[in-house]
Design a protein around this motif. Structure first.
Motif, short mmCIF file in Angstrom:
data_model
loop_
_atom_site.label_atom_id
_atom_site.label_comp_id
_atom_site.label_asym_id
_atom_site.label_seq_id
_atom_site.Cartn_x
_atom_site.Cartn_y
_atom_site.Cartn_z
N UNK A 1 58.81 40.70 29.43
CA UNK A 1 58.17 40.88 30.74
C UNK A 1 56.65 40.94 30.64
N UNK A 2 56.00 40.28 31.59
CA UNK A 2 54.56 40.31 31.70
C UNK A 2 54.19 40.47 33.17
N UNK A 3 53.18 41.26 33.46
CA UNK A 3 52.79 41.44 34.86
C UNK A 3 52.21 40.16 35.44
N UNK A 4 52.52 39.93 36.71
CA UNK A 4 51.96 38.79 37.43
C UNK A 4 50.67 39.23 38.09
N UNK A 5 49.60 38.52 37.81
CA UNK A 5 48.31 38.87 38.36
C UNK A 5 48.00 38.05 39.61
N UNK A 6 46.94 38.50 40.33
CA UNK A 6 46.49 37.79 41.52
C UNK A 6 47.65 37.52 42.49
N UNK A 7 48.35 38.59 42.82
CA UNK A 7 49.52 38.44 43.69
C UNK A 7 49.14 37.87 45.06
N UNK A 8 47.94 38.19 45.52
CA UNK A 8 47.51 37.65 46.82
C UNK A 8 47.44 36.12 46.77
N UNK A 9 47.00 35.61 45.60
CA UNK A 9 46.91 34.15 45.45
C UNK A 9 48.31 33.53 45.38
N UNK A 10 49.24 34.23 44.71
CA UNK A 10 50.62 33.73 44.63
C UNK A 10 51.23 33.66 46.02
#
Length: 320
Positions: A122-131
């Motif tokens: 598992x790795x955190x997903x960054x820039x969730x607003x962009x996703x």
């Protein structure tokens, strides 16, 4: 939602669209929009590392890629046949189909590998607003394409364009699924993004299966049995045709060719038998959609034996 629509080029165009500049303009413009959507989503994936977004990017790219045979059919398919390529260049569409199937297969393998790796590591997903924004872009692009194709299709009477528009509307729901992964990641569910990625990968595999089946059928000269039924019924209704002995059809590009053997009265002259083949060919061209060439053989035997090598034949060939 889970059943893939056809990705064969012949299913993406019909006579109404082919003869309409507005229809073809809508088709290519919508493909351009899907291509732009794919580029935007790919850029956001590189920034965020969202596996779900990667899957949706590949899904949109696969839909855009499968339209390439259609472009090849219109560019190369219109070239005049010559002494080397006596049937023309329509088969180039099938070669492009093979390349596209291999590309989609490699892309789906990448998406599946990445999703499984993220589940195990598992790795955190960054820039969730962009996703989230990229997911909305994907949905908006598909919805715009759907609206444009449906509106133009109904205007020019193209069933193929309307159907492809409805399919694009369904594909937009796949983009919205990315929002679920982003939402789950936002509340700390790191597994949500790769799980959504796996679900979208499954949808890509359905697209791959559909595309591979269509390419295989084309390479094996497969046609819809309903077309053969239509040909047989049409020929049987032609005056002077006692029996339809054999019907063979094959696609060359996005047009059909046919070879037919019919049985006629053994007492007919060659001239009369030829007249029947001409009438049969005309009826066939008008009855079978996209049939542009037919070769009709007349076997003047009331009870013809197809294995008899000495059976005389009278034939008429026409290229529309």
């Amino acid at each position: 939602m889970v059943t893939p629509h056809s990705h064969e080029a012949i299913d993406k165009v019909d006579s109404a669209m082919e003869t309409s500049k507005e229809g073809m303009r809508t088709l290519w413009l919508s493909l351009g929009i899907l291509g732009l959507t794919t580029v935007i989503q790919a850029a956001v994936f590189a920034l965020s590392g969202s596996v779900a977004l990667l899957g949706d990017t590949i899904h949109n790219a696969a839909d855009a890629l499968t339209a390439i045979p259609l472009g090849i059919a219109f560019v190369l398919g219109r070239r005049v046949a010559n002494r080397r390529y006596t049937y023309g260049y329509g088969r180039a569409e099938d070669l492009a189909g093979i390349a596209i199937v291999l590309t989609i297969a490699a892309s789906s393998a990448l998406a599946a590998y990445t999703a499984v790796d993220r589940l195990l590591n598992p790795q955190p997903v960054t820039h969730l607003w962009a996703v989230a924004a990229a997911a909305i872009v994907g949905f908006t692009g598909n919805e715009w394409v759907a609206h444009s194709r449906i509106r133009t299709g109904r205007k020019i009477g193209s069933a193929a364009l309307v159907a492809d528009g409805l399919h694009a509307r369904t594909d937009g729901l796949t983009s919205l699924a990315v929002l679920l992964g982003a939402g789950g990641a936002a509340i700390g569910w790191n597994w949500a993004d790769p799980v959504v990625g796996l679900l979208i990968t499954a949808a890509i595999l359905l697209v791959l299966k559909d595309a591979a089946r269509e390419v295989y059928r084309r390479l094996m000269d497969s046609v819809d049995p309903a077309l053969v039924d239509t040909a047989e019924h049409t020929l049987t209704a032609v005056p002077g045709v006692l029996h339809v002995q054999d019907v063979q059809m094959r696609w060359i590009g996005h047009t059909l060719r046919a070879e037919v053997a019919i049985v006629t009265d053994p007492d007919l002259t060659v001239r009369d038998a030829h007249a029947i083949t001409v009438e049969a060919e005309h009826a066939l061209i008008h009855a079978v959609p996209r049939l542009t060439a037919a070769t009709i053989h007349a076997n003047p035997h009331a009870k013809a034996d197809s294995t008899d090598p000495h059976a005389p034949l009278v034939h008429h060939r026409h290229a529309a």
